[in-house]
Scaffold this motif. Structure first.
Motif, PDB file in Angstrom:
ATOM      1  N   VAL A   1       0.849  -1.200   0.000  1.00  0.00           N
ATOM      2  CA  VAL A   1       0.000   0.000   0.000  1.00  0.00           C
ATOM      3  C   VAL A   1       0.883   1.247   0.000  1.00  0.00           C
ATOM      4  O   VAL A   1       0.662   2.184  -0.772  1.00  0.00           O
ATOM      5  N   THR A   2       1.916   1.224   0.836  1.00  0.00           N
ATOM      6  CA  THR A   2       2.843   2.363   0.887  1.00  0.00           C
ATOM      7  C   THR A   2       3.501   2.579  -0.478  1.00  0.00           C
ATOM      8  O   THR A   2       3.602   3.709  -0.958  1.00  0.00           O
ATOM      9  N   THR A   3       3.922   1.485  -1.100  1.00  0.00           N
ATOM     10  CA  THR A   3       4.557   1.580  -2.418  1.00  0.00           C
ATOM     11  C   THR A   3       3.591   2.150  -3.454  1.00  0.00           C
ATOM     12  O   THR A   3       3.948   3.022  -4.244  1.00  0.00           O
ATOM     13  N   VAL A   4       2.365   1.641  -3.433  1.00  0.00           N
ATOM     14  CA  VAL A   4       1.381   2.078  -4.427  1.00  0.00           C
ATOM     15  C   VAL A   4       1.036   3.556  -4.226  1.00  0.00           C
ATOM     16  O   VAL A   4       0.901   4.316  -5.185  1.00  0.00           O
ATOM     17  N   ARG A   5       0.928   3.968  -2.977  1.00  0.00           N
ATOM     18  CA  ARG A   5       0.645   5.382  -2.692  1.00  0.00           C
ATOM     19  C   ARG A   5       1.689   6.314  -3.286  1.00  0.00           C
ATOM     20  O   ARG A   5       1.390   7.445  -3.648  1.00  0.00           O
ATOM     21  N   ALA A   6       2.932   5.816  -3.337  1.00  0.00           N
ATOM     22  CA  ALA A   6       4.026   6.657  -3.832  1.00  0.00           C
ATOM     23  C   ALA A   6       4.034   6.764  -5.360  1.00  0.00           C
ATOM     24  O   ALA A   6       4.716   7.618  -5.911  1.00  0.00           O
ATOM     25  N   LEU A   7       3.241   5.914  -6.057  1.00  0.00           N
ATOM     26  CA  LEU A   7       3.165   6.006  -7.516  1.00  0.00           C
ATOM     27  C   LEU A   7       2.329   7.237  -7.884  1.00  0.00           C
ATOM     28  O   LEU A   7       1.478   7.651  -7.110  1.00  0.00           O
ATOM     29  N   PRO A   8       2.578   7.819  -9.071  1.00  0.00           N
ATOM     30  CA  PRO A   8       1.787   8.990  -9.452  1.00  0.00           C
ATOM     31  C   PRO A   8       0.304   8.640  -9.608  1.00  0.00           C
ATOM     32  O   PRO A   8      -0.032   7.558 -10.064  1.00  0.00           O
ATOM     33  N   HIS A   9      -0.572   9.522  -9.201  1.00  0.00           N
ATOM     34  CA  HIS A   9      -2.009   9.291  -9.377  1.00  0.00           C
ATOM     35  C   HIS A   9      -2.737  10.631  -9.456  1.00  0.00           C
ATOM     36  O   HIS A   9      -2.172  11.666  -9.159  1.00  0.00           O
ATOM     37  N   ARG A  10      -3.977  10.568  -9.861  1.00  0.00           N
ATOM     38  CA  ARG A  10      -4.798  11.782  -9.955  1.00  0.00           C
ATOM     39  C   ARG A  10      -5.026  12.325  -8.564  1.00  0.00           C
ATOM     40  O   ARG A  10      -5.483  11.616  -7.684  1.00  0.00           O
ATOM     41  N   SER A  11      -4.706  13.585  -8.362  1.00  0.00           N
ATOM     42  CA  SER A  11      -4.886  14.101  -7.020  1.00  0.00           C
ATOM     43  C   SER A  11      -4.989  15.607  -7.033  1.00  0.00           C
ATOM     44  O   SER A  11      -4.727  16.272  -8.027  1.00  0.00           O
ATOM     45  N   LEU A  12      -5.392  16.131  -5.891  1.00  0.00           N
ATOM     46  CA  LEU A  12      -5.399  17.566  -5.675  1.00  0.00           C
ATOM     47  C   LEU A  12      -4.113  17.900  -4.947  1.00  0.00           C
ATOM     48  O   LEU A  12      -3.927  17.503  -3.810  1.00  0.00           O
ATOM     49  N   ASP A  13      -3.236  18.602  -5.630  1.00  0.00           N
ATOM     50  CA  ASP A  13      -1.945  18.941  -5.055  1.00  0.00           C
ATOM     51  C   ASP A  13      -2.035  20.363  -4.480  1.00  0.00           C
ATOM     52  O   ASP A  13      -2.092  21.344  -5.217  1.00  0.00           O
ATOM     53  N   ALA A  14      -2.068  20.443  -3.149  1.00  0.00           N
ATOM     54  CA  ALA A  14      -2.261  21.738  -2.485  1.00  0.00           C
ATOM     55  C   ALA A  14      -1.169  22.736  -2.874  1.00  0.00           C
ATOM     56  O   ALA A  14      -1.453  23.911  -3.103  1.00  0.00           O
ATOM     57  N   ASP A  15       0.072  22.266  -2.985  1.00  0.00           N
ATOM     58  CA  ASP A  15       1.168  23.181  -3.324  1.00  0.00           C
ATOM     59  C   ASP A  15       1.020  23.723  -4.740  1.00  0.00           C
ATOM     60  O   ASP A  15       1.228  24.902  -4.994  1.00  0.00           O
ATOM     61  N   ALA A  16       0.659  22.799  -5.671  1.00  0.00           N
ATOM     62  CA  ALA A  16       0.508  23.236  -7.063  1.00  0.00           C
ATOM     63  C   ALA A  16      -0.629  24.249  -7.181  1.00  0.00           C
ATOM     64  O   ALA A  16      -0.521  25.240  -7.910  1.00  0.00           O
ATOM     65  N   LEU A  17      -1.729  24.017  -6.437  1.00  0.00           N
ATOM     66  CA  LEU A  17      -2.853  24.952  -6.490  1.00  0.00           C
ATOM     67  C   LEU A  17      -2.476  26.286  -5.849  1.00  0.00           C
ATOM     68  O   LEU A  17      -2.859  27.355  -6.333  1.00  0.00           O
ATOM     69  N   ALA A  18      -1.714  26.230  -4.770  1.00  0.00           N
ATOM     70  CA  ALA A  18      -1.250  27.466  -4.134  1.00  0.00           C
ATOM     71  C   ALA A  18      -0.440  28.285  -5.130  1.00  0.00           C
ATOM     72  O   ALA A  18      -0.503  29.514  -5.140  1.00  0.00           O
ATOM     73  N   GLY A  19       0.264  27.586  -6.003  1.00  0.00           N
ATOM     74  CA  GLY A  19       1.072  28.250  -7.027  1.00  0.00           C
ATOM     75  C   GLY A  19       0.267  29.084  -8.002  1.00  0.00           C
ATOM     76  O   GLY A  19       0.786  30.006  -8.626  1.00  0.00           O
ATOM     77  N   VAL A  20      -1.015  28.757  -8.178  1.00  0.00           N
ATOM     78  CA  VAL A  20      -1.858  29.594  -9.037  1.00  0.00           C
ATOM     79  C   VAL A  20      -2.874  30.367  -8.191  1.00  0.00           C
ATOM     80  O   VAL A  20      -3.928  30.781  -8.668  1.00  0.00           O
ATOM     81  N   GLY A  21      -2.545  30.549  -6.922  1.00  0.00           N
ATOM     82  CA  GLY A  21      -3.339  31.436  -6.077  1.00  0.00           C
ATOM     83  C   GLY A  21      -4.577  30.821  -5.458  1.00  0.00           C
ATOM     84  O   GLY A  21      -5.476  31.523  -5.001  1.00  0.00           O
TER      85      GLY A  21
END
Lengths: 69, 181
Positions: B60-80
């Motif tokens: 489960v830990t390994t799978v979580r670390a694979l890329p997946h569709r998500s809401l990335d708070a940092d990326a969204l903060a980057g566009v305000g």
């Protein structure tokens, strides 16, 4: 919001920009599903929903028709 | 398709759906099939992987670390956009956790399998044929997942440090154990 984040978004790193687009799209999709579901519960027609979303009635029905009768 | 699956293989596919939901995925992919296959410690796949030091929680830990569709708070903060304040507003109207569910799964009882997951189920049948078995179990499923290069299931197995040959020996040993028991 921190200064480096602002720099990242306005800046030239494609990765940061693409990540932001990906998350924006995901956020919009989740909000759309929530609002369409609620609008249907409140008795909105597919026509009304489609008009506000700026898409055709067929498009919105195809996407959500089965789920949010 | 599923009529030739053993009971443990069937329940692993049902489990895969729960695994996908728990991880907030909008469809069942090959990594979820992998997690489903090892969710019952008595399954062939779980016993085979246990001999290699891999368990469900580690995967489960390994799978979580694979890329997946998500809401990335940092990326969204980057566009305000402040994801936390959006979340607070959304939850005020739609209830706790409303923003956590992917758009695709809202209102659906069953998640669809993605392309790789469907492929893995077909390849599992081929693996059963290769071992002259008329039933498909989680061992065949595990070997099928390991074969599909570049898919999330295969990458998770690779990240856990195990190649196909090693897995195959472990699965064959697990089968032998079953027969002996």
């Amino acid at each position: 919001m921190s200064d480096d984040l602002m720099t990242a978004a306005a800046g030239d790193d494609p990765r940061e920009g693409l990540l932001a687009v990906h998350s924006l799209r995901e956020l919009a999709d989740r909000l759309e599903a929530l609002h369409v579901e609620r609008a249907r519960r409140l008795g909105w027609s597919w026509e009304q929903i489609a008009t506000v979303l700026g898409v055709s009635r067929q498009a919105v029905h195809k996407k959500f028709g089965k789920r949010f009768r | 398709m599923f009529e030739r699956f053993t009971k443990d293989a069937r329940s692993s596919v049902v489990q895969a759906q729960d695994e996908a939901r728990r991880l907030g995925a909008d469809r069942i992919d090959s990594a979820h099939l992998l997690l489903g296959a090892v969710s019952d410690p008595a399954s062939v796949a779980a016993r085979a992987l246990a001999t290699l030091g891999v368990d469900h929680d580690g995967l489960v830990t390994t799978v979580r670390a694979l890329p997946h569709r998500s809401l990335d708070a940092d990326a969204l903060a980057g566009v305000g956009i402040d994801l936390e304040s959006v979340r607070a507003q959304v939850e005020a109207t739609f209830g706790p956790g409303a923003l956590d569910e992917p758009a695709e799964t809202r209102g659906r009882k069953h998640l669809p399998f993605d392309k790789d997951a469907k492929k893995a189920l077909q390849v599992a049948l081929r693996e059963a044929i290769r071992f002259s078995s008329n039933r498909i179990d989680t061992g065949h499923l595990l070997l099928a997942l390991a074969r599909l290069d570049g898919t999330p299931g295969q990458r998770a197995l690779e990240a856990a440090g195990h190649g196909r040959d090693e897995l195959e020996r472990a699965v064959v040993a697990a089968w032998a154990d079953t027969t002996a028991a």
